[in-house]
Scaffold this motif. Sequence first.
Motif, PDB file in Angstrom:
ATOM      1  N   LEU A 310       0.804  -1.221   0.000  1.00 42.29           N
ATOM      2  CA  LEU A 310       0.000   0.000   0.000  1.00 42.29           C
ATOM      3  C   LEU A 310       0.840   1.275   0.000  1.00 42.29           C
ATOM      4  O   LEU A 310       0.322   2.356  -0.289  1.00 42.29           O
ATOM      5  N   THR A 316      -0.118   4.428  -5.673  1.00 43.97           N
ATOM      6  CA  THR A 316      -0.782   3.507  -4.750  1.00 43.97           C
ATOM      7  C   THR A 316      -1.036   4.181  -3.408  1.00 43.97           C
ATOM      8  O   THR A 316      -2.090   3.999  -2.790  1.00 43.97           O
ATOM      9  N   ALA A 319      -4.068   6.332  -3.813  1.00 47.43           N
ATOM     10  CA  ALA A 319      -5.281   5.521  -3.880  1.00 47.43           C
ATOM     11  C   ALA A 319      -5.638   4.940  -2.510  1.00 47.43           C
ATOM     12  O   ALA A 319      -6.814   4.922  -2.112  1.00 47.43           O
ATOM     13  N   ALA A 320      -4.630   4.465  -1.792  1.00 46.48           N
ATOM     14  CA  ALA A 320      -4.875   3.885  -0.468  1.00 46.48           C
ATOM     15  C   ALA A 320      -5.411   4.930   0.502  1.00 46.48           C
ATOM     16  O   ALA A 320      -6.333   4.663   1.287  1.00 46.48           O
ATOM     17  N   PRO A 350     -12.014  -2.935  -0.166  1.00 44.26           N
ATOM     18  CA  PRO A 350     -11.293  -2.260  -1.247  1.00 44.26           C
ATOM     19  C   PRO A 350      -9.810  -2.052  -0.960  1.00 44.26           C
ATOM     20  O   PRO A 350      -8.977  -2.123  -1.869  1.00 44.26           O
ATOM     21  N   ASP A 353      -8.172  -5.411  -1.522  1.00 42.45           N
ATOM     22  CA  ASP A 353      -8.121  -5.686  -2.958  1.00 42.45           C
ATOM     23  C   ASP A 353      -7.009  -4.890  -3.629  1.00 42.45           C
ATOM     24  O   ASP A 353      -6.273  -5.424  -4.477  1.00 42.45           O
ATOM     25  N   LEU A 354      -6.859  -3.625  -3.252  1.00 38.09           N
ATOM     26  CA  LEU A 354      -5.779  -2.812  -3.806  1.00 38.09           C
ATOM     27  C   LEU A 354      -4.418  -3.427  -3.476  1.00 38.09           C
ATOM     28  O   LEU A 354      -3.540  -3.546  -4.354  1.00 38.09           O
ATOM     29  N   ARG A 357      -3.746  -6.549  -5.622  1.00 39.77           N
ATOM     30  CA  ARG A 357      -3.456  -6.208  -7.017  1.00 39.77           C
ATOM     31  C   ARG A 357      -2.024  -5.676  -7.163  1.00 39.77           C
ATOM     32  O   ARG A 357      -1.325  -5.982  -8.140  1.00 39.77           O
TER      33      ARG A 357
END
Length: 386
Positions: A310, A316, A319-320, A350, A353-354, A357
């Motif tokens: 993360l 990232t 987004a996190a 979520p 999931d991030l 990925r």
Amino acid sequence: MTTTAHASVAQAEIGRIEDAEGYIASICFKTGPPASLGVEIEHLVHVADHPSRPLGAAALTALLPSRPLGPGGQVTLAVPPQPDLERLHEAGHAALDRLDLDVTRSGLRLAGFGIDPHRAPRRVLSSPRYRAMAAAFARRGGDGRTLMYSAAGLRPLLPAGPAKELPARWAAVHELGPILLALFANSPVHAGRDTGWASTRMRAWYGIDPARAGALPTGPDPAAAWARYAVRAPLLCVRRPGASWNVPAGVTFADWIGGALSRRPTFDDLDYHLRTLFPLVRPGGHLEVRYLDAQPGGDWFAPVAVLSALVSDPATVEAARDLAAPTVGRWVEAARYGLTDASIAAGVLPVADLALRVLERDGLPGPLVEEVQGAIESRFRRANML
């Protein structure tokens, strides 16, 4: 700097608060390459066939003579920093296998929880530092005693990253805290009693003086913020000859610089003081994350991998942080309710999931990604989320 020169600086007296703050800010984050990942795995130890039986210091040190022990008899495994998650997984599992073998041969068992599910807090090891710590914590009640003698944590050591990315990275590790605390909470039972908290270890943490163990400020200059916090934090102890390292209540390091004690502090004293502070994330060159409960067996890898993923790159991190925004600051709810708190649970899926990925994208081998995914899914199943 030569060894002699370093020793000279360490023993130099600190005359101004600004000198202490400047020194802390200069050493607290190691930014830029090379980056490395580490972890400290802490475990409570029980007698295998009688987990509620107390363990004394003499017996425990005789059974595990080469293992560093905490004040409650916790065993700490420090895995050397590694260049990537795959090699950290290998080194960590090998070290944990050796520890488990030592423990099993001694008729003991690793507990695998963040709080002792069988025994009440009881001091096992004593030292001037631990006695001073117990005295300082006791001023605010019994929570410090619980943490010292009954708690075990998992501490990922994350690289600080490039200097320009540090403020966002530092903020992300804090902002993701409630979600990751809830996901990996692992201390609901203490001394045979269901406490009503998903993380009883963190419940005790909140009873410690926030000037020593709170969440640090985030902002554009994490180094300066940490330096201000550290210098104004109360002293836990002062090393001196004899059995007592106790200090008067409320005396801060800044007070010590100002003449509150019989001698002025040195930079070596300041280095030691920094190691007596226990914020939720502590800078020590790396980012030392301290809000996670100990995990059973090899499950330590999942939270380390998730956190590492993360904060792996600026996109990232952004987004996190966006995903974590609704739960920022909800530490108490995360510790008490874990994944049964609907608003926190809504953010967990979520975020997880991030992380998965990113781990796949960055080339973590498939079996290790599956290991992380399996650990996360087992948490969801426990909370009836799958």
